[in-house]
Write a protein that holds these residues in place. Structure first.
Motif, PDB file in Angstrom:
ATOM      1  N   ASP A 242       0.456  -9.972 -11.291  1.00 33.21           N
ATOM      2  CA  ASP A 242       0.304  -9.766  -9.853  1.00 33.21           C
ATOM      3  C   ASP A 242      -0.092  -8.311  -9.604  1.00 33.21           C
ATOM      4  OD1 ASP A 242       1.064 -12.375  -9.198  1.00 33.21           O
ATOM      5  OD2 ASP A 242       3.191 -11.839  -9.160  1.00 33.21           O
ATOM      6  N   TRP A 243      -1.000  -8.101  -8.667  1.00 31.91           N
ATOM      7  CA  TRP A 243      -1.376  -6.727  -8.316  1.00 31.91           C
ATOM      8  C   TRP A 243      -1.401  -6.542  -6.802  1.00 31.91           C
ATOM      9  CZ3 TRP A 243      -5.757  -6.194  -5.372  1.00 31.91           C
ATOM     10  CH2 TRP A 243      -6.717  -7.200  -5.442  1.00 31.91           C
ATOM     11  N   THR A 244      -1.111  -5.333  -6.391  1.00 32.17           N
ATOM     12  CA  THR A 244      -1.166  -4.961  -4.985  1.00 32.17           C
ATOM     13  C   THR A 244      -1.812  -3.595  -4.867  1.00 32.17           C
ATOM     14  OG1 THR A 244       1.053  -3.988  -5.105  1.00 32.17           O
ATOM     15  CG2 THR A 244       0.902  -6.274  -4.342  1.00 32.17           C
ATOM     16  N   ILE A 245      -2.148  -3.211  -3.637  1.00 32.75           N
ATOM     17  CA  ILE A 245      -2.705  -1.893  -3.353  1.00 32.75           C
ATOM     18  C   ILE A 245      -1.555  -0.956  -3.015  1.00 32.75           C
ATOM     19  CG2 ILE A 245      -4.296  -0.560  -1.928  1.00 32.75           C
ATOM     20  CD1 ILE A 245      -5.702  -2.651  -3.570  1.00 32.75           C
ATOM     21  N   THR A 246      -1.456   0.153  -3.732  1.00 34.88           N
ATOM     22  CA  THR A 246      -0.426   1.151  -3.450  1.00 34.88           C
ATOM     23  C   THR A 246      -1.078   2.522  -3.424  1.00 34.88           C
ATOM     24  OG1 THR A 246       0.099   1.368  -5.797  1.00 34.88           O
ATOM     25  CG2 THR A 246       1.414  -0.184  -4.523  1.00 34.88           C
ATOM     26  N   GLY A 247      -0.501   3.408  -2.639  1.00 34.16           N
ATOM     27  CA  GLY A 247      -1.012   4.778  -2.596  1.00 34.16           C
ATOM     28  C   GLY A 247      -2.291   4.933  -1.794  1.00 34.16           C
ATOM     29  N   ASP A 248      -2.772   3.872  -1.132  1.00 35.95           N
ATOM     30  CA  ASP A 248      -3.991   3.940  -0.325  1.00 35.95           C
ATOM     31  C   ASP A 248      -3.706   3.366   1.058  1.00 35.95           C
ATOM     32  OD1 ASP A 248      -5.005   3.434  -3.333  1.00 35.95           O
ATOM     33  OD2 ASP A 248      -6.480   4.654  -2.240  1.00 35.95           O
ATOM     34  N   GLY A 249      -2.845   4.087   1.830  1.00 31.36           N
ATOM     35  CA  GLY A 249      -2.501   3.611   3.156  1.00 31.36           C
ATOM     36  C   GLY A 249      -1.352   2.630   3.102  1.00 31.36           C
ATOM     37  N   ASN A 250      -1.097   1.984   4.210  1.00 33.68           N
ATOM     38  CA  ASN A 250       0.004   1.031   4.288  1.00 33.68           C
ATOM     39  C   ASN A 250      -0.400  -0.144   5.151  1.00 33.68           C
ATOM     40  OD1 ASN A 250       0.303   1.843   7.024  1.00 33.68           O
ATOM     41  ND2 ASN A 250       1.531   3.586   6.329  1.00 33.68           N
ATOM     42  N   CYS A 251       0.490  -1.112   5.222  1.00 29.38           N
ATOM     43  CA  CYS A 251       0.216  -2.318   6.004  1.00 29.38           C
ATOM     44  C   CYS A 251       1.349  -2.509   6.991  1.00 29.38           C
ATOM     45  CB  CYS A 251       0.110  -3.524   5.075  1.00 29.38           C
ATOM     46  SG  CYS A 251      -0.253  -5.071   5.928  1.00 29.38           S
ATOM     47  N   THR A 252       1.084  -2.203   8.261  1.00 26.65           N
ATOM     48  CA  THR A 252       2.056  -2.398   9.325  1.00 26.65           C
ATOM     49  C   THR A 252       1.367  -3.088  10.493  1.00 26.65           C
ATOM     50  OG1 THR A 252       1.591  -0.275  10.409  1.00 26.65           O
ATOM     51  CG2 THR A 252       3.245  -0.275   8.664  1.00 26.65           C
ATOM     52  N   GLU A 253       2.144  -3.438  11.486  1.00 23.55           N
ATOM     53  CA  GLU A 253       1.572  -4.108  12.652  1.00 23.55           C
ATOM     54  C   GLU A 253       0.614  -3.201  13.410  1.00 23.55           C
ATOM     55  OE1 GLU A 253       4.697  -5.544  15.073  1.00 23.55           O
ATOM     56  OE2 GLU A 253       5.420  -7.019  13.608  1.00 23.55           O
TER      57      GLU A 253
END
Length: 448
Positions: A242-253
């Protein structure tokens, strides 16, 4: 060749051309919707696609976590994750990739450690999928252990596989007889598994080679066979990461394009049950493609596939940006949806159809009756020309003519039925029975 035949042949050719164009457009649409690399970047290594955020050079990947090394010494070339020795067999923009992992093997009873993931590379921002993988041990006097770590914590577990008789072993089953499997925890970023063989006190070598195999494998890529007790056909198996994006912004509402790696017509989301930071991107509903690329999410034409829309068959489906619309064709009303109102014929249209059908039926009935009597009259005229008709049956001819005139009337109430016509002819013949021979010939002529 006649003009009509040429026109028909031309029309058939144009229909074939249009069908081919539609197929070609569908293929082009499907190709453009497939996850792509950045412009000017290598999008394939050997037989495998390399979609962004993965890439083979710094300008082509999102960050170093997504480096793919394309080894050209193989034929065809093989992709490897970062600078490891683990070949990549599939990359998905949905947040998963597959790599090949080596098998731990022990045939001497001393225990052999695989060391394939812990010592050969650190997964960093990636983790081993607990939903899609199983730790597996194969053998008849065997057990295996798996050790791993995440967020500074470690764990150790394993399973045992025993079998005294080949009859106990069942193909496709890994419940402890010849094969055992267990789940692994979520979020593991490095693992180490070991194979062990018990001392061979009982000889079971008749149906196995006394070896133990231990490995992690994607559930969808493995099915146990009793033949594996003598010879495991692979020394590597695919596992799912599994991979995700980290260290390049965030995901919020409140996040927008400048806050994360998601592009046009895409949204970010945090994977369910995730135990570490990171997010993924996905195309909005009604779009498909690569959400990490600019203009990577393309509109889906739901009207080209009946399984993607809810429009009533035979009516109108209109594709819109990111969605579609249903409409009823002319002469019908409703919302045009199978799960809604559907489409119903307009009342005025039904009335017109009924009246038109009734008028047509009356016209056909009148025409057929008139033609029938005219044909009978011509037969009688023919008899007259051969001197068969005499003074005795002139009145009959006059009566038949009058009967034909009545049938030609468009007034339904005045027009006799076919049965009434036949009965009237019979009555006329019987009234003038004094000339039997002439009547016989007249009857014969009328009946033809």
């Amino acid at each position: 060749m006649k003009l009509r035949e040429r026109v028909e042949k031309f029309t058939d050719s144009m229909e074939l051309v249009s069908q081919l164009l539609v197929v070609e457009m569908l293929l082009i649409t499907a190709a453009t919707a497939t996850p792509q690399a950045k412009d000017g970047c290598q999008h394939q290594c050997g037989d495998y696609e390399i979609p962004f955020p993965f890439g083979t050079t710094p300008a082509c990947y999102l960050n170093e976590d997504f480096l793919i090394t394309c080894n050209q010494t193989y034929n065809p070339p093989k992709p490897f994750l970062r600078k490891t020795l683990n070949p990549v067999t599939h990359i998905s923009v949905d947040g998963q990739l597959q790599v090949l992992s080596t098998v731990a093997k022990d045939c001497n009873g001393g225990g052999v450690t695989s060391g394939n993931l812990e010592s050969k590379f650190d997964l960093k921002k990636f983790s081993i999928s607990n939903n899609d993988n199983k730790f597996t041990v194969i053998g008849c006097k065997s057990y295996g252990t798996i050790q791993g770590g995440k967020s500074g914590r470690s764990f150790l577990t394993g399973c045992i596989s025993l079998c005294d008789d080949i009859k106990d072993v069942e193909n496709g089953s890994c419940t402890g007889a010849g094969c055992c499997q267990i789940d692994i925890p979520r979020g593991l970023q490095h693992i180490n598994f070991t194979a062990y063989s018990f001392d061979d006190e009982d000889n079971v070598s008749k149906f196995n080679n006394n070896c133990t195999y231990a490995f992690v494998v994607a559930k969808s890529k493995f099915s146990f066979s009793s033949s594996y007790l003598n010879n495991l056909p692979n020394d590597k198996f695919p596992i799912v990461l599994d991979w995700t994006i980290t260290g390049d912004g965030n995901c919020t509402e409140r996040s927008n394009k400048s806050d994360n790696a998601c592009n046009e017509n895409a949204v970010c989301y945090v994977p369910k049950d995730q135990q570490r930071s990171g997010y993924r991107c996905k195309c909005k509903d009604g779009y498909q493609g690569n959400p990490y690329l600019s203009h990577g999410c393309l509109d889906i034409n739901e009207c080209e596939n009946s399984t993607l829309n809810d429009c009533v068959y035979g009516h109108i489906c209109e594709n819109t940006e990111g969605s579609y619309r249903c409409r009823c064709r002319k002469g019908y009303h409703g919302d045009g949806r199978r799960g809604g109102e559907g489409c119903f014929a307009n009342p005025f249209s039904v009335t017109v159809i009924v009246l038109g059908t009734g008028i047509l039926f009356l016209v056909l009935l009148c025409s057929s009756s008139w033609l029938y009597l005219m044909w009978k009259k011509r037969k009688l005229d023919k008899l007259k020309e051969n001197n068969i008709v005499n003074d005795g049956n002139k009145k009959q001819l006059e009566a038949v003519g009058k009967l034909a005139t009545m049938c030609a009337s468009l007034n339904r109430e005045e027009r006799p039925t076919m049965r009434e016509v036949a009965m009237e002819l019979e009555r006329l013949i019987m009234m003038h029975g004094h000339n039997l021979q002439d009547n016989v010939e007249l009857r014969a002529a009328v009946s033809k």
